[in-house]
Design a protein around this motif. Structure first.
Motif, short mmCIF file in Angstrom:
data_model
loop_
_atom_site.label_atom_id
_atom_site.label_comp_id
_atom_site.label_asym_id
_atom_site.label_seq_id
_atom_site.Cartn_x
_atom_site.Cartn_y
_atom_site.Cartn_z
N GLY A 1 -5.96 -3.20 -0.94
CA GLY A 1 -4.96 -2.73 -0.37
C GLY A 1 -3.40 -3.47 -0.69
O GLY A 1 -2.48 -2.72 -1.01
N TRP A 2 -3.74 -4.74 -0.72
CA TRP A 2 -2.39 -5.51 -0.91
C TRP A 2 -2.11 -5.60 -2.44
O TRP A 2 -0.82 -5.43 -2.58
CB TRP A 2 -2.70 -7.09 -0.62
CG TRP A 2 -2.58 -7.21 0.99
CD1 TRP A 2 -3.46 -7.70 1.90
CD2 TRP A 2 -1.31 -7.01 1.72
NE1 TRP A 2 -3.21 -7.71 2.99
CE2 TRP A 2 -1.51 -7.51 3.05
CE3 TRP A 2 -0.11 -6.74 1.58
CZ2 TRP A 2 -0.78 -7.69 4.13
CZ3 TRP A 2 0.93 -6.81 2.44
CH2 TRP A 2 0.45 -7.10 3.85
N VAL A 3 -2.92 -5.24 -3.54
CA VAL A 3 -2.76 -5.61 -4.82
C VAL A 3 -2.09 -4.13 -4.94
O VAL A 3 -0.89 -3.89 -5.74
CB VAL A 3 -3.97 -5.30 -5.51
CG1 VAL A 3 -3.64 -4.88 -7.05
CG2 VAL A 3 -4.49 -6.90 -5.63
N ILE A 4 -2.46 -2.75 -4.50
CA ILE A 4 -1.84 -1.53 -4.47
C ILE A 4 -0.41 -1.61 -4.21
O ILE A 4 0.39 -1.05 -4.85
CB ILE A 4 -2.71 -0.61 -4.24
CG1 ILE A 4 -3.80 -0.38 -4.84
CG2 ILE A 4 -1.74 0.96 -3.95
CD1 ILE A 4 -4.87 0.60 -4.37
N LEU A 5 -0.15 -2.16 -2.68
CA LEU A 5 1.09 -1.97 -2.37
C LEU A 5 2.15 -3.07 -3.08
O LEU A 5 3.28 -2.61 -3.47
CB LEU A 5 1.03 -2.75 -1.02
CG LEU A 5 2.31 -2.84 -0.16
CD1 LEU A 5 3.06 -1.54 0.20
CD2 LEU A 5 2.24 -3.54 1.21
#
Length: 165
Positions: A30-34
Protein backbone atom coordinates in the motif's frame (compact mmCIF):
# COMPACT_ATOMS: atom_id res chain seq x y z
CA UNK A 1 -24.25 -21.16 29.74
CA UNK A 2 -24.04 -18.28 32.13
CA UNK A 3 -22.93 -14.78 31.24
CA UNK A 4 -19.82 -15.44 33.31
CA UNK A 5 -18.96 -18.47 31.14
CA UNK A 6 -19.11 -16.38 27.95
CA UNK A 7 -17.75 -13.19 29.52
CA UNK A 8 -15.51 -10.86 27.61
CA UNK A 9 -11.92 -11.80 28.41
CA UNK A 10 -8.66 -11.91 26.53
CA UNK A 11 -8.46 -15.10 24.48
CA UNK A 12 -5.53 -17.37 25.36
CA UNK A 13 -3.86 -18.03 21.99
CA UNK A 14 -1.72 -15.75 19.85
CA UNK A 15 -1.69 -15.94 16.07
CA UNK A 16 1.40 -17.22 14.24
CA UNK A 17 4.50 -15.01 14.50
CA UNK A 18 4.69 -15.19 10.70
CA UNK A 19 1.62 -12.92 10.65
CA UNK A 20 3.98 -10.02 11.45
CA UNK A 21 5.71 -10.51 8.09
CA UNK A 22 2.37 -10.93 6.31
CA UNK A 23 0.97 -7.68 7.71
CA UNK A 24 4.23 -5.90 6.92
CA UNK A 25 4.17 -7.04 3.28
CA UNK A 26 0.54 -5.95 2.76
CA UNK A 27 1.17 -2.56 4.37
CA UNK A 28 4.37 -2.09 2.34
CA UNK A 29 2.47 -2.75 -0.90
CA UNK A 30 0.00 0.00 0.00
CA UNK A 31 2.76 2.46 0.88
CA UNK A 32 4.73 1.69 -2.31
CA UNK A 33 1.66 2.34 -4.45
CA UNK A 34 0.87 5.61 -2.64
CA UNK A 35 4.45 6.92 -2.67
CA UNK A 36 4.95 5.87 -6.30
CA UNK A 37 1.78 7.72 -7.36
CA UNK A 38 2.80 10.83 -5.42
CA UNK A 39 6.33 10.70 -6.88
CA UNK A 40 5.11 10.31 -10.46
CA UNK A 41 2.74 13.24 -10.06
CA UNK A 42 5.42 15.47 -8.49
CA UNK A 43 8.02 14.58 -11.14
CA UNK A 44 5.70 14.86 -14.15
CA UNK A 45 3.96 18.10 -13.15
CA UNK A 46 5.35 21.28 -14.61
CA UNK A 47 4.43 23.08 -11.42
CA UNK A 48 3.64 20.52 -8.71
CA UNK A 49 1.63 22.01 -5.83
CA UNK A 50 3.68 22.52 -2.69
CA UNK A 51 1.15 20.54 -0.64
CA UNK A 52 1.77 17.47 -2.82
CA UNK A 53 5.53 17.66 -2.30
CA UNK A 54 4.92 18.03 1.45
CA UNK A 55 2.56 15.02 1.52
CA UNK A 56 5.18 12.97 -0.36
CA UNK A 57 7.79 13.88 2.25
CA UNK A 58 5.35 13.06 5.07
CA UNK A 59 4.54 9.70 3.45
CA UNK A 60 8.25 8.90 3.23
CA UNK A 61 8.58 9.52 6.98
CA UNK A 62 5.35 7.86 8.14
CA UNK A 63 5.64 4.72 5.97
CA UNK A 64 8.70 3.21 7.71
CA UNK A 65 7.28 4.08 11.13
CA UNK A 66 3.99 2.40 10.22
CA UNK A 67 5.80 -0.67 8.88
CA UNK A 68 7.79 -0.98 12.11
CA UNK A 69 5.00 -0.34 14.62
CA UNK A 70 1.74 -1.67 13.15
CA UNK A 71 2.62 -5.36 12.58
CA UNK A 72 4.19 -5.71 16.05
CA UNK A 73 1.25 -3.99 17.69
CA UNK A 74 -1.27 -6.14 15.82
CA UNK A 75 0.60 -9.27 16.86
CA UNK A 76 0.32 -8.25 20.52
CA UNK A 77 -3.43 -7.62 20.19
CA UNK A 78 -4.60 -10.48 17.89
CA UNK A 79 -5.69 -13.48 19.93
CA UNK A 80 -8.12 -16.34 19.66
CA UNK A 81 -9.47 -19.23 21.69
CA UNK A 82 -11.98 -22.02 21.23
CA UNK A 83 -13.66 -23.59 24.24
CA UNK A 84 -16.49 -26.09 24.50
CA UNK A 85 -18.86 -23.11 24.79
CA UNK A 86 -17.59 -20.44 22.39
CA UNK A 87 -15.08 -19.02 19.92
CA UNK A 88 -13.32 -15.94 21.30
CA UNK A 89 -11.43 -13.45 19.14
CA UNK A 90 -9.64 -10.17 19.72
CA UNK A 91 -8.15 -8.18 16.84
CA UNK A 92 -7.21 -4.75 15.57
CA UNK A 93 -4.49 -2.28 16.34
CA UNK A 94 -5.93 1.24 16.46
CA UNK A 95 -9.54 0.10 16.64
CA UNK A 96 -9.88 -3.15 18.56
CA UNK A 97 -12.67 -5.71 18.21
CA UNK A 98 -13.52 -8.45 20.72
CA UNK A 99 -16.02 -11.11 19.66
CA UNK A 100 -17.62 -14.15 21.25
CA UNK A 101 -19.51 -16.68 19.15
CA UNK A 102 -21.33 -19.41 21.09
CA UNK A 103 -20.65 -22.86 19.60
CA UNK A 104 -24.40 -23.49 19.36
CA UNK A 105 -24.72 -20.52 16.95
CA UNK A 106 -22.05 -21.66 14.46
CA UNK A 107 -23.39 -22.43 10.99
CA UNK A 108 -20.25 -22.80 8.85
CA UNK A 109 -16.48 -22.90 9.24
CA UNK A 110 -14.32 -21.83 6.27
CA UNK A 111 -10.57 -21.63 5.69
CA UNK A 112 -9.24 -18.93 3.37
CA UNK A 113 -5.72 -18.28 2.06
CA UNK A 114 -4.73 -15.48 -0.28
CA UNK A 115 -1.49 -15.88 -2.28
CA UNK A 116 0.59 -13.92 0.23
CA UNK A 117 -0.82 -15.97 3.13
CA UNK A 118 0.23 -19.09 1.22
CA UNK A 119 3.80 -17.74 0.97
CA UNK A 120 3.84 -17.21 4.73
CA UNK A 121 2.13 -20.60 5.39
CA UNK A 122 -0.80 -18.80 7.02
CA UNK A 123 -4.58 -19.08 6.81
CA UNK A 124 -7.66 -17.42 8.21
CA UNK A 125 -10.73 -19.15 9.56
CA UNK A 126 -14.16 -17.63 9.11
CA UNK A 127 -16.81 -18.83 11.54
CA UNK A 128 -20.25 -17.88 10.26
CA UNK A 129 -22.88 -17.63 12.95
CA UNK A 130 -26.55 -16.83 13.23
CA UNK A 131 -25.64 -13.28 14.24
CA UNK A 132 -26.39 -9.89 12.78
CA UNK A 133 -22.82 -8.87 13.68
CA UNK A 134 -21.48 -11.10 10.91
CA UNK A 135 -18.86 -13.83 10.92
CA UNK A 136 -16.02 -14.20 13.39
CA UNK A 137 -12.61 -14.30 11.70
CA UNK A 138 -9.36 -15.64 13.05
CA UNK A 139 -6.58 -14.35 10.79
CA UNK A 140 -2.87 -15.06 10.93
CA UNK A 141 -3.10 -18.73 11.89
CA UNK A 142 -0.46 -21.26 10.94
CA UNK A 143 -2.00 -23.23 8.04
CA UNK A 144 -1.67 -26.61 9.77
CA UNK A 145 -3.17 -25.20 12.96
CA UNK A 146 -6.05 -23.69 10.94
CA UNK A 147 -6.84 -27.09 9.41
CA UNK A 148 -6.90 -28.73 12.86
CA UNK A 149 -9.02 -25.92 14.30
CA UNK A 150 -11.54 -26.11 11.45
CA UNK A 151 -11.84 -29.88 11.94
CA UNK A 152 -12.26 -29.43 15.71
CA UNK A 153 -14.93 -26.73 15.28
CA UNK A 154 -16.81 -28.81 12.73
CA UNK A 155 -16.77 -31.84 15.03
CA UNK A 156 -17.82 -29.76 18.05
CA UNK A 157 -20.67 -28.00 16.27
CA UNK A 158 -22.01 -31.29 14.92
CA UNK A 159 -22.07 -32.65 18.48
CA UNK A 160 -23.76 -29.52 19.89
CA UNK A 161 -27.56 -29.67 20.05
CA UNK A 162 -29.52 -26.83 18.46
CA UNK A 163 -30.13 -25.46 14.99
CA UNK A 164 -27.63 -22.53 15.08
CA UNK A 165 -30.36 -19.93 14.66
Amino acid sequence: MTEETLGLRPPANRVSRRAIGYWTVWAAVGWVILIAAQTVFVLTSDDAPTWLTVTLAISCVIAPLHLLVMPQWRYRIHRWEVTAEAVYTQEGWLSQDWRIAPISRIQTVDIERDPVEQLFRLAKITVTTASAAGPVKIAGLDHTEALKLAAELTKTTQATPGDAT
